[in-house]
Design a protein around this motif. Structure first.
Motif, PDB file in Angstrom:
ATOM      1  N   LYS A  12       0.842  -1.189   0.000  1.00  0.00           N
ATOM      2  CA  LYS A  12       0.000   0.000   0.000  1.00  0.00           C
ATOM      3  C   LYS A  12       0.881   1.244   0.000  1.00  0.00           C
ATOM      4  O   LYS A  12       1.768   1.386   0.837  1.00  0.00           O
ATOM      5  N   GLY A  13       0.653   2.115  -0.957  1.00  0.00           N
ATOM      6  CA  GLY A  13       1.412   3.351  -1.010  1.00  0.00           C
ATOM      7  C   GLY A  13       0.914   4.363   0.004  1.00  0.00           C
ATOM      8  O   GLY A  13      -0.190   4.246   0.532  1.00  0.00           O
ATOM      9  N   GLY A  14       1.736   5.351   0.291  1.00  0.00           N
ATOM     10  CA  GLY A  14       1.327   6.436   1.161  1.00  0.00           C
ATOM     11  C   GLY A  14       1.319   6.133   2.645  1.00  0.00           C
ATOM     12  O   GLY A  14       0.753   6.907   3.428  1.00  0.00           O
ATOM     13  N   VAL A  15       1.937   5.027   3.044  1.00  0.00           N
ATOM     14  CA  VAL A  15       1.941   4.670   4.471  1.00  0.00           C
ATOM     15  C   VAL A  15       3.218   5.130   5.185  1.00  0.00           C
ATOM     16  O   VAL A  15       3.348   4.966   6.395  1.00  0.00           O
ATOM     17  N   GLY A  16       4.164   5.681   4.425  1.00  0.00           N
ATOM     18  CA  GLY A  16       5.361   6.244   5.056  1.00  0.00           C
ATOM     19  C   GLY A  16       6.573   5.332   5.083  1.00  0.00           C
ATOM     20  O   GLY A  16       7.435   5.491   5.962  1.00  0.00           O
ATOM     21  N   LYS A  17       6.686   4.398   4.134  1.00  0.00           N
ATOM     22  CA  LYS A  17       7.831   3.485   4.130  1.00  0.00           C
ATOM     23  C   LYS A  17       9.163   4.243   4.074  1.00  0.00           C
ATOM     24  O   LYS A  17      10.062   4.029   4.895  1.00  0.00           O
ATOM     25  N   THR A  18       9.281   5.095   3.068  1.00  0.00           N
ATOM     26  CA  THR A  18      10.544   5.801   2.862  1.00  0.00           C
ATOM     27  C   THR A  18      10.843   6.756   4.014  1.00  0.00           C
ATOM     28  O   THR A  18      11.982   6.843   4.491  1.00  0.00           O
ATOM     29  N   THR A  19       9.827   7.462   4.475  1.00  0.00           N
ATOM     30  CA  THR A  19      10.012   8.401   5.573  1.00  0.00           C
ATOM     31  C   THR A  19      10.513   7.698   6.823  1.00  0.00           C
ATOM     32  O   THR A  19      11.482   8.133   7.458  1.00  0.00           O
ATOM     33  N   VAL A 186       6.905  14.336  11.467  1.00  0.00           N
ATOM     34  CA  VAL A 186       7.250  12.988  11.022  1.00  0.00           C
ATOM     35  C   VAL A 186       7.298  12.929   9.500  1.00  0.00           C
ATOM     36  O   VAL A 186       8.135  12.240   8.915  1.00  0.00           O
ATOM     37  N   LYS A 187       6.411  13.636   8.837  1.00  0.00           N
ATOM     38  CA  LYS A 187       6.417  13.656   7.371  1.00  0.00           C
ATOM     39  C   LYS A 187       7.660  14.346   6.828  1.00  0.00           C
ATOM     40  O   LYS A 187       8.156  14.015   5.757  1.00  0.00           O
ATOM     41  N   ARG A 188       8.179  15.324   7.569  1.00  0.00           N
ATOM     42  CA  ARG A 188       9.330  16.099   7.110  1.00  0.00           C
ATOM     43  C   ARG A 188      10.609  15.407   7.583  1.00  0.00           C
ATOM     44  O   ARG A 188      10.970  15.449   8.741  1.00  0.00           O
ATOM     45  N   TYR A 189      11.303  14.758   6.658  1.00  0.00           N
ATOM     46  CA  TYR A 189      12.497  14.024   7.062  1.00  0.00           C
ATOM     47  C   TYR A 189      13.724  14.525   6.299  1.00  0.00           C
ATOM     48  O   TYR A 189      13.631  15.167   5.258  1.00  0.00           O
ATOM     49  N   THR A 190      14.867  14.241   6.856  1.00  0.00           N
ATOM     50  CA  THR A 190      16.140  14.575   6.234  1.00  0.00           C
ATOM     51  C   THR A 190      17.033  13.347   6.275  1.00  0.00           C
ATOM     52  O   THR A 190      16.913  12.509   7.175  1.00  0.00           O
ATOM     53  N   THR A 191      17.925  13.229   5.293  1.00  0.00           N
ATOM     54  CA  THR A 191      18.888  12.127   5.300  1.00  0.00           C
ATOM     55  C   THR A 191      20.282  12.624   5.673  1.00  0.00           C
ATOM     56  O   THR A 191      21.231  11.845   5.688  1.00  0.00           O
ATOM     57  N   LEU A 192      20.381  13.919   5.980  1.00  0.00           N
ATOM     58  CA  LEU A 192      21.703  14.522   6.145  1.00  0.00           C
ATOM     59  C   LEU A 192      21.934  15.145   7.520  1.00  0.00           C
ATOM     60  O   LEU A 192      23.073  15.221   7.986  1.00  0.00           O
ATOM     61  N   TYR A 193      20.863  15.562   8.161  1.00  0.00           N
ATOM     62  CA  TYR A 193      20.988  16.313   9.409  1.00  0.00           C
ATOM     63  C   TYR A 193      20.382  15.536  10.581  1.00  0.00           C
ATOM     64  O   TYR A 193      19.549  14.639  10.383  1.00  0.00           O
ATOM     65  N   PRO A 194      20.768  15.875  11.807  1.00  0.00           N
ATOM     66  CA  PRO A 194      20.232  15.175  12.992  1.00  0.00           C
ATOM     67  C   PRO A 194      18.722  15.352  13.118  1.00  0.00           C
ATOM     68  O   PRO A 194      18.155  16.336  12.631  1.00  0.00           O
ATOM     69  N   LEU A 195      18.099  14.399  13.782  1.00  0.00           N
ATOM     70  CA  LEU A 195      16.674  14.511  14.049  1.00  0.00           C
ATOM     71  C   LEU A 195      16.403  15.702  14.960  1.00  0.00           C
ATOM     72  O   LEU A 195      17.165  15.968  15.888  1.00  0.00           O
ATOM     73  N   GLU A 196      15.319  16.404  14.670  1.00  0.00           N
ATOM     74  CA  GLU A 196      14.897  17.466  15.557  1.00  0.00           C
ATOM     75  C   GLU A 196      14.348  16.848  16.841  1.00  0.00           C
ATOM     76  O   GLU A 196      13.942  15.679  16.860  1.00  0.00           O
ATOM     77  N   ARG A 197      14.315  17.643  17.906  1.00  0.00           N
ATOM     78  CA  ARG A 197      13.865  17.114  19.198  1.00  0.00           C
ATOM     79  C   ARG A 197      12.439  16.571  19.119  1.00  0.00           C
ATOM     80  O   ARG A 197      12.144  15.496  19.644  1.00  0.00           O
ATOM     81  N   ASN A 198      11.550  17.296  18.428  1.00  0.00           N
ATOM     82  CA  ASN A 198      10.165  16.827  18.347  1.00  0.00           C
ATOM     83  C   ASN A 198      10.025  15.616  17.431  1.00  0.00           C
ATOM     84  O   ASN A 198       9.140  14.788  17.628  1.00  0.00           O
ATOM     85  N   GLN A 199      10.897  15.490  16.438  1.00  0.00           N
ATOM     86  CA  GLN A 199      10.904  14.277  15.620  1.00  0.00           C
ATOM     87  C   GLN A 199      11.314  13.083  16.463  1.00  0.00           C
ATOM     88  O   GLN A 199      10.691  12.015  16.404  1.00  0.00           O
ATOM     89  N   ASN A 200      12.363  13.260  17.240  1.00  0.00           N
ATOM     90  CA  ASN A 200      12.848  12.184  18.098  1.00  0.00           C
ATOM     91  C   ASN A 200      11.769  11.735  19.080  1.00  0.00           C
ATOM     92  O   ASN A 200      11.551  10.529  19.274  1.00  0.00           O
ATOM     93  N   SER A 201      11.074  12.696  19.659  1.00  0.00           N
ATOM     94  CA  SER A 201      10.012  12.369  20.618  1.00  0.00           C
ATOM     95  C   SER A 201       8.881  11.592  19.954  1.00  0.00           C
ATOM     96  O   SER A 201       8.281  10.703  20.568  1.00  0.00           O
ATOM     97  N   ALA A 202       8.612  11.921  18.683  1.00  0.00           N
ATOM     98  CA  ALA A 202       7.496  11.286  17.975  1.00  0.00           C
ATOM     99  C   ALA A 202       7.766   9.830  17.633  1.00  0.00           C
ATOM    100  O   ALA A 202       6.840   9.018  17.563  1.00  0.00           O
ATOM    101  N   VAL A 203       9.048   9.479  17.437  1.00  0.00           N
ATOM    102  CA  VAL A 203       9.354   8.136  16.939  1.00  0.00           C
ATOM    103  C   VAL A 203      10.111   7.259  17.925  1.00  0.00           C
ATOM    104  O   VAL A 203      10.246   6.047  17.693  1.00  0.00           O
ATOM    105  N   GLU A 204      10.615   7.812  19.018  1.00  0.00           N
ATOM    106  CA  GLU A 204      11.550   7.057  19.849  1.00  0.00           C
ATOM    107  C   GLU A 204      10.944   5.787  20.436  1.00  0.00           C
ATOM    108  O   GLU A 204      11.620   4.752  20.502  1.00  0.00           O
ATOM    109  N   SER A 205       9.686   5.819  20.847  1.00  0.00           N
ATOM    110  CA  SER A 205       9.081   4.624  21.425  1.00  0.00           C
ATOM    111  C   SER A 205       8.993   3.503  20.391  1.00  0.00           C
ATOM    112  O   SER A 205       9.322   2.339  20.678  1.00  0.00           O
TER     113      SER A 205
END
Length: 218
Positions: A12-19, A186-205
């Motif tokens: 299924k597309g659009g589920v966030g695999k690449t992100t 979560v939708k806004r990702y980077t492959t080059l820079y560190p995770l932002e604090r709120n990104q880390n909080s959203a995915v860490e668990s």
């Protein structure tokens, strides 16, 4: 460092695999875990994202490598997968969103873990079920279901009941990871820079649970 092959896959597309693949690669790198990413999708979204970022900021060192994985030649793909199995660290593979390429079985068979991003709408649940059935005929990989972009504050009683039933069913064939809430960060990702604090909080668990399931030993 032990080798682990981890797929991010669903039909299924659009589920966030690449992100999620990109965010998880950064998460591992920031924890000091060796990580290498392969983009097996014809759209090459992950690989192209890295190229765009490097074009803008060529002097920044990439925290993890990403390369294309050509699936058109089954024999060469099998050889490449064999080499990836000897890489010390975690190899992430962003898989195509289809089951039409028979050569994908080389990737599926090599996998230790398959992370399956999904949502709870009927179309995605049905597609995920089809993917699970096909995948399990080929691979013995551990299945980790990643409910992604979930709006936890909305939903009718029937929708919530179906969500609970789906979670219980998926728990019979794999592990259901902690939900990742719907969020712009979560939708806004980077492959080059560190995770932002709120990104880390959203995915860490969710990501900490994946790391636990990988059972990595130094």
């Amino acid at each position: 460092m032990e080798n682990r092959i981890v797929l991010f896959s669903n039909i299924k597309g659009g589920v966030g695999k690449t992100t999620l693949c990109a965010l998880f690669a950064s998460y591992l790198a920031e924890k000091g875990i060796p990580v290498f990413a392969m983009d097996a999708d014809l759209q090459a979204s992950l690989f192209r994202h890295r190229q765009r970022e490097k074009n803008v900021d060529p002097d920044t060192s990439a925290p993890w490598a990403v390369e294309m994985l050509n699936t058109s030649d089954g024999k060469k793909l099998e050889e490449t997968i064999g080499k990836l199995k000897s890489v010390p660290g975690v190899v992430l593979i962003d898989c195509p969103g289809n089951l039409n390429d028979r050569n994908l079985e080389h990737i599926y068979k090599a996998a230790d873990v398959a992370v399956i991003p999904m949502s709870f709408d009927a179309d995605t649940v049905d597609a995920t079920g089809i993917f699970i059935k096909a995948f399990k005929t080929i691979s013995n990989a551990k299945l980790l279901f990643a409910p992604n972009r979930i709006n936890t504050s909305e939903g009718k009683a029937e929708e919530l009941r179906q969500r609970t039933q789906t979670t219980e069913f998926l728990g019979l064939v794999g592990t259901v990871l902690p939900r990742i809430k719907q969020s712009v960060v979560v939708k806004r990702y980077t492959t080059l820079y560190p995770l932002e604090r709120n990104q880390n909080s959203a995915v860490e668990s969710t990501f900490d649970t994946i790391i636990q399931e990988l059972n990595i030993k130094e």
